[in-house]
Design a protein around this motif. Sequence first.
Motif, short mmCIF file in Angstrom:
data_model
loop_
_atom_site.label_atom_id
_atom_site.label_comp_id
_atom_site.label_asym_id
_atom_site.label_seq_id
_atom_site.Cartn_x
_atom_site.Cartn_y
_atom_site.Cartn_z
N SER A 88 -8.91 3.21 2.05
CA SER A 88 -9.67 2.17 1.43
C SER A 88 -10.67 2.89 0.49
O SER A 88 -11.33 3.72 0.95
CB SER A 88 -10.28 1.29 2.36
OG SER A 88 -11.13 1.91 3.22
N ILE A 110 -1.56 3.81 -1.79
CA ILE A 110 -2.96 3.80 -1.41
C ILE A 110 -2.95 3.86 0.00
O ILE A 110 -2.13 3.29 0.89
CB ILE A 110 -3.20 2.25 -1.80
CG1 ILE A 110 -3.13 1.98 -3.08
CG2 ILE A 110 -4.75 1.94 -1.04
CD1 ILE A 110 -3.58 0.58 -3.52
N GLU A 121 0.82 -1.09 0.04
CA GLU A 121 0.10 0.12 0.07
C GLU A 121 0.89 1.26 -0.08
O GLU A 121 0.82 2.07 -0.82
CB GLU A 121 -0.96 -0.10 1.33
CG GLU A 121 -1.93 -0.82 1.11
CD GLU A 121 -2.86 -1.13 2.29
OE1 GLU A 121 -2.59 -0.41 3.23
OE2 GLU A 121 -4.00 -1.90 2.27
#
Length: 120
Positions: A80, A77, A72
């Motif tokens: 979510s 990222i 992630e």
Amino acid sequence: MFRRTFWFTTGVAAGVWATTKVNRKLKQLTPESLAATAANKALETGQRLKDRAVGFALDVRDNMAQREAELEEALGIHESPELPAPRRYAAIENNHSDPKYIEAPMSSHTKYSYNRNEDH
């Protein structure tokens, strides 16, 4: 006289000790005792394997979470994403507005018979 008494007592003590040892060993070698010993060792081994498997699963889970965090971070990222609302589709078309469905029984509309003796 004292010498003979000493050696007699020593012999008796050695005989009692040897008899006790032999009887203990014979009790350990009975089928019931061997079965109990084998069962206890199997339970201990099973518990040890279970503990190792649980430890392995926990290690895998921790490493998986660590790797996921690394990926992630590498992909950028940080949150979510919001998932779209689930769509609902009808599995079977339920069209009962037709009058023939209301008047006729359901078994006349199926193409399969429920008679189990039909094939015989």
